[in-house]
Structure formats: structure tokens, C-alpha cells
Design an enzyme around this catalytic site. Structure first.
Site, PDB file in Angstrom:
ATOM      1  N   GLY A  51       0.805  -1.222   0.000  1.00 27.84           N
ATOM      2  CA  GLY A  51       0.000   0.000   0.000  1.00 27.84           C
ATOM      3  C   GLY A  51       0.834   1.266   0.000  1.00 27.84           C
ATOM      4  O   GLY A  51       2.018   1.232  -0.312  1.00 27.84           O
ATOM      5  N   ALA A  52       0.183   2.389   0.379  1.00 33.25           N
ATOM      6  CA  ALA A  52       0.775   3.730   0.216  1.00 33.25           C
ATOM      7  C   ALA A  52       1.272   3.825  -1.228  1.00 33.25           C
ATOM      8  O   ALA A  52       2.445   4.089  -1.493  1.00 33.25           O
ATOM      9  CB  ALA A  52       1.887   3.993   1.228  1.00 33.25           C
ATOM     10  N   GLY A  98       5.000   3.943  -9.222  1.00 33.31           N
ATOM     11  CA  GLY A  98       5.773   2.707  -9.414  1.00 33.31           C
ATOM     12  C   GLY A  98       4.863   1.489  -9.291  1.00 33.31           C
ATOM     13  O   GLY A  98       4.911   0.569 -10.123  1.00 33.31           O
ATOM     14  N   HIS A  99       4.010   1.492  -8.247  1.00 32.95           N
ATOM     15  CA  HIS A  99       3.059   0.389  -8.083  1.00 32.95           C
ATOM     16  C   HIS A  99       2.092   0.336  -9.272  1.00 32.95           C
ATOM     17  O   HIS A  99       1.786  -0.736  -9.797  1.00 32.95           O
ATOM     18  CB  HIS A  99       2.221   0.587  -6.814  1.00 32.95           C
ATOM     19  CG  HIS A  99       2.981   0.527  -5.524  1.00 32.95           C
ATOM     20  ND1 HIS A  99       3.124   1.620  -4.699  1.00 32.95           N
ATOM     21  CD2 HIS A  99       3.637  -0.494  -4.910  1.00 32.95           C
ATOM     22  CE1 HIS A  99       3.816   1.279  -3.626  1.00 32.95           C
ATOM     23  NE2 HIS A  99       4.150   0.008  -3.727  1.00 32.95           N
ATOM     24  N   GLY A 109       8.608  -5.264  -8.862  1.00 35.12           N
ATOM     25  CA  GLY A 109       9.473  -4.178  -9.314  1.00 35.12           C
ATOM     26  C   GLY A 109      10.941  -4.511  -9.118  1.00 35.12           C
ATOM     27  O   GLY A 109      11.334  -5.084  -8.090  1.00 35.12           O
ATOM     28  N   LYS A 119      13.082  -2.464  -8.403  1.00 37.02           N
ATOM     29  CA  LYS A 119      13.631  -1.647  -7.314  1.00 37.02           C
ATOM     30  C   LYS A 119      14.054  -2.565  -6.166  1.00 37.02           C
ATOM     31  O   LYS A 119      15.079  -2.375  -5.538  1.00 37.02           O
ATOM     32  CB  LYS A 119      12.599  -0.643  -6.810  1.00 37.02           C
ATOM     33  CG  LYS A 119      13.224   0.405  -5.922  1.00 37.02           C
ATOM     34  CD  LYS A 119      12.215   1.123  -5.089  1.00 37.02           C
ATOM     35  CE  LYS A 119      12.096   0.434  -3.835  1.00 37.02           C
ATOM     36  NZ  LYS A 119      11.581   0.923  -2.685  1.00 37.02           N
ATOM     37  N   SER A 130       9.196   5.332  -3.823  1.00 34.45           N
ATOM     38  CA  SER A 130       9.035   4.395  -2.713  1.00 34.45           C
ATOM     39  C   SER A 130       8.001   4.950  -1.753  1.00 34.45           C
ATOM     40  O   SER A 130       7.927   6.177  -1.550  1.00 34.45           O
ATOM     41  CB  SER A 130      10.370   4.234  -1.978  1.00 34.45           C
ATOM     42  OG  SER A 130      10.169   3.621  -0.718  1.00 34.45           O
ATOM     43  N   SER A 131       7.223   4.063  -1.152  1.00 31.63           N
ATOM     44  CA  SER A 131       6.242   4.504  -0.137  1.00 31.63           C
ATOM     45  C   SER A 131       6.961   5.228   0.996  1.00 31.63           C
ATOM     46  O   SER A 131       6.419   6.147   1.605  1.00 31.63           O
ATOM     47  CB  SER A 131       5.490   3.304   0.421  1.00 31.63           C
ATOM     48  OG  SER A 131       4.892   2.576  -0.626  1.00 31.63           O
TER      49      SER A 131
HETATM   50  P1  AMP Z   1       5.948  -2.463  -1.763  1.00 32.57           P
HETATM   51  O1  AMP Z   1       4.562  -1.903  -1.585  1.00 32.57           O
HETATM   52  O2  AMP Z   1       7.025  -1.495  -1.434  1.00 32.57           O
HETATM   53  O3  AMP Z   1       6.094  -3.814  -1.092  1.00 32.57           O
HETATM   54  O4  AMP Z   1       6.109  -2.731  -3.313  1.00 32.57           O
HETATM   55  C1  AMP Z   1       5.201  -3.530  -4.014  1.00 32.57           C
HETATM   56  C2  AMP Z   1       5.773  -3.820  -5.383  1.00 32.57           C
HETATM   57  O5  AMP Z   1       5.961  -2.580  -6.075  1.00 32.57           O
HETATM   58  C3  AMP Z   1       7.141  -4.503  -5.320  1.00 32.57           C
HETATM   59  O6  AMP Z   1       7.210  -5.485  -6.345  1.00 32.57           O
HETATM   60  C4  AMP Z   1       8.088  -3.362  -5.578  1.00 32.57           C
HETATM   61  O7  AMP Z   1       9.315  -3.768  -6.137  1.00 32.57           O
HETATM   62  C5  AMP Z   1       7.288  -2.524  -6.559  1.00 32.57           C
HETATM   63  N1  AMP Z   1       7.793  -1.149  -6.572  1.00 32.57           N
HETATM   64  C6  AMP Z   1       7.989  -0.343  -5.503  1.00 32.57           C
HETATM   65  N2  AMP Z   1       8.543   0.827  -5.894  1.00 32.57           N
HETATM   66  C7  AMP Z   1       8.701   0.750  -7.235  1.00 32.57           C
HETATM   67  C8  AMP Z   1       9.233   1.628  -8.236  1.00 32.57           C
HETATM   68  N3  AMP Z   1       9.737   2.819  -7.917  1.00 32.57           N
HETATM   69  N4  AMP Z   1       9.226   1.222  -9.517  1.00 32.57           N
HETATM   70  C9  AMP Z   1       8.743  -0.009  -9.851  1.00 32.57           C
HETATM   71  N5  AMP Z   1       8.222  -0.880  -8.966  1.00 32.57           N
HETATM   72  C10 AMP Z   1       8.210  -0.512  -7.677  1.00 32.57           C
END
Ligand code: AMP
Length: 279
Positions: A31-32, A36-37, A147, A149, A185-186
Site C-alpha cells: 500500500g501507500a 511505481g506500483h 518491481g 527496485k 518508494s512509499s
Molecule cells: P511495496 O509496496 O514497497 O512492497 O512494493 C510492491 C511492489 O511494487 C514490489 O514489487 C516493488 O518492487 C514494486 N515497486 C515499488 N517501488 C517501485 C518503483 N519505484 N518502480 C517499480 N516498482 C516498484
């Protein structure tokens, strides 16, 4: 968009939307949400009939309880973004729904989960494997989108899929960045204005690593980058490493293999990660 809170609801919704066939694409998140998400949602929509996103802040992957407590939570804004992106189903379970009892499974992915974030965040990737394997069992996607990242996470998930024999294609998607290069990034929303400004050094370090490594030995490049980080009192390097992009083994000779530079750097209390292929 269908909003599901329970396993029964998500199973029924996925069954309903795929009753006439078609592939299920899955985007697990905490979430948040940011662009990117949403880029992962868009990737899924390109090839899958039904796109499912999960929003679950997984306590099992936080080695630092302060990090878990301050992790941003913006459910209403997330739902709006997913709706606008054309996501079909969002799964927002409670901790009890995902973990009715403690998950005691211990995974071993060899080197992949022991180095870098595996070494600096003990238990992190075990928690990631626990939650993603449960979500895969619940959603039963054909494809799952992650991602780059979180580069090490992509390798861990691929190994997990292999070990647990999931019939799921893992699609790795490009990093989306802010105009100054900082990876979205969140956690960026938690940075003060000063910390945010300091954090813009991180993508510059990645570019510098790529440029310098053409002519300077990797050990010297690493020392130069670490020295640059230490000149800013707001920044603290957790690690900067050059690794074989397939095995994550540290390398010293850039010409020998596909090389990636990975970094984890604190700006204030907020830990940020980034990476870049350098050859
Ligand atoms: P998270 O919510 O941070 O666990 O991220 C969920 C998914 O979104 C994961 O597969 C991350 O790698 C991807 N993600 C987060 N930030 C980015 C970004 N800046 N660009 C591409 N994918 C992202």
C-alpha cells in the site's frame, strides 16, 4: 473494482471474473501506492484478463518494529489510484486473515537470501516468502508482477516459485523514478524536506558507479561512493556492493559477469534502497 477483505471473498471474486477463462495477473503491495506500483498494474493489464492487487503491510517481514509502526498507510487514496488504473480486484486482508496462527516456515534460498538485505535485515526475506507464498495460494495467479527496485526480492521470489513448484510466471518490471532520479518508494513520504534533498544523492551514486567502473577497480569505486555518503551528516550507508546479477555473489572484476550495483542508505531514520546494472 471489487474490494475484498476475506480469503473467501477474493476466491469468489477471482472465480467469477475468470469463469469464461483468461489469465490472472497479480501485484502484491504493502500500500501507500505511487506511480511505481501503478506501473505494475499497467503491465498486468497488458497481458492478463483480470488484475488483482493486494495491500497488506506484512508484519513478518519487518525486522525493525519502528519501521513497521511508521510504515505509511493510505487505504482510501490507494483504492482511488487502483480504480483509476483499471485494477479489477483489490485484496485488503487483516493480519488475522493471513496469519490465523503463527507462520513458522523457514525458507532457505542459498546465497540469494543471506547477503545484502538478507544480512542487514535478518528474517526479512523469510517473511517475504511466507506472505507471498500464502498470497499465491489464495489468488492463484498465472503471472505475478514485481518491481526491480527490490532486485533481491525478485530473485528470492523466483527461487521460491521454483522450490514450491508454483506454476506462476514472475515478471520483473523497471524502476520508476522521481524527476531527480530517486526511486519511487512509499517510504519517501516519510522523509523531511532536508532528508529528501539528501536522498537525491542515492541515484547519482548509482550513475557514478556505472561511469567510474568502466575505468576504476570496483573496490576503489565502492570506497569513493562510501566516502561521498559520509560527507552528508543526514546519510548513512548500510551497504554499497557490486554483485553478480544472477547469484548476488560479490564481484571484483566487472568484465567477468553481468554486474549490478546495489545500495541501502539511510536518510535520517528512513532506509532507502536502489540498484543499477553497470554493464
Ligand atoms: P511495496 O509496496 O514497497 O512492497 O512494493 C510492491 C511492489 O511494487 C514490489 O514489487 C516493488 O518492487 C514494486 N515497486 C515499488 N517501488 C517501485 C518503483 N519505484 N518502480 C517499480 N516498482 C516498484
Amino acid at each position: 473494482m471489487i474490494i475484498c477483505k476475506t480469503i473467501q471473498e477474493i476466491r469468489d471474486s477471482v472465480d467469477k471474473l475468470t469463469s469464461t477463462g483468461g489469465q490472472i495477473g497479480f501485484v502484491p503491495t504493502m500500500g501507500a501506492l505511487h506511480k511505481g506500483h501503478i506501473s505494475l498494474i499497467e503491465q498486468s493489464k497488458k497481458t492478463c484478463k483480470v488484475t488483482v492487487c493486494s495491500i497488506f503491510v506484512n508484519p513478518n517481514q519487518f525486522n525493525d518494529k519502528g519501521d513497521l509502526a511508521r510504515y505509511p498507510r493510505t487505504p482510501e487514496a490507494d483504492i482511488k489510484m487502483l480504480e483509476d488504473a483499471g485494477c479489477d480486484i483489490v485484496f485488503m486482508p487483516s493480519v488475522e486473515e493471513i496469519y490465523p496462527k503463527d507462520d513458522t516456515r523457514v525458507f532457505d534460498f542459498g546465497v540469494i537470501d543471506k547477503v545484502l538485505d538478507g544480512a542487514h535485515r535478518p528474517g526479512h526475506f523469510n517473511g517475504v516468502a511466507q506472505v507471498v507464498s500464502r498470497l499465491f495460494d489464495i489468488v492463484k495467479p498465472n503471472k505475478a508482477f514485481f518491481g526491480l527496485k527490490d532486485y533481491q526480492q525478485v530473485l528470492v521470489i523466483k527461487k521460491m516459485v521454483e522450490q514450491l513448484h508454483f506454476n506462476i510466471e514472475i515478471v520483473a518490471c523497471d524502476i520508476l523514478r522521481e524527476p531527480d532520479g530517486l526511486a519511487m518508494s512509499s517510504r519517501n513520504t516519510l522523509l523531511s524536506a532536508e532528508e529528501r534533498k539528501a536522498a537525491s544523492l542515492i541515484p547519482k551514486l548509482m550513475q557514478e558507479a556505472k561511469m567510474l567502473s568502466k575505468s576504476v577497480p570496483l573496490a576503489d569505486v565502492k570506497n569513493k561512493l562510501l566516502a561521498e555518503v559520509s560527507t552528508n551528516p543526514l546519510l548513512k550507508a548500510d551497504y554499497i556492493e557490486f554483485c553478480n546479477a544472477d547469484t548476488l555473489q560479490t564481484i571484483t572484476d566487472i568484465n567477468a559477469q553481468k554486474t549490478i550495483c546495489l545500495a541501502a542508505i539511510f536518510s535520517g531514520k528512513i532506509r532507502l534502497i536502489d540498484n543499477l546494472f553497470i554493464n
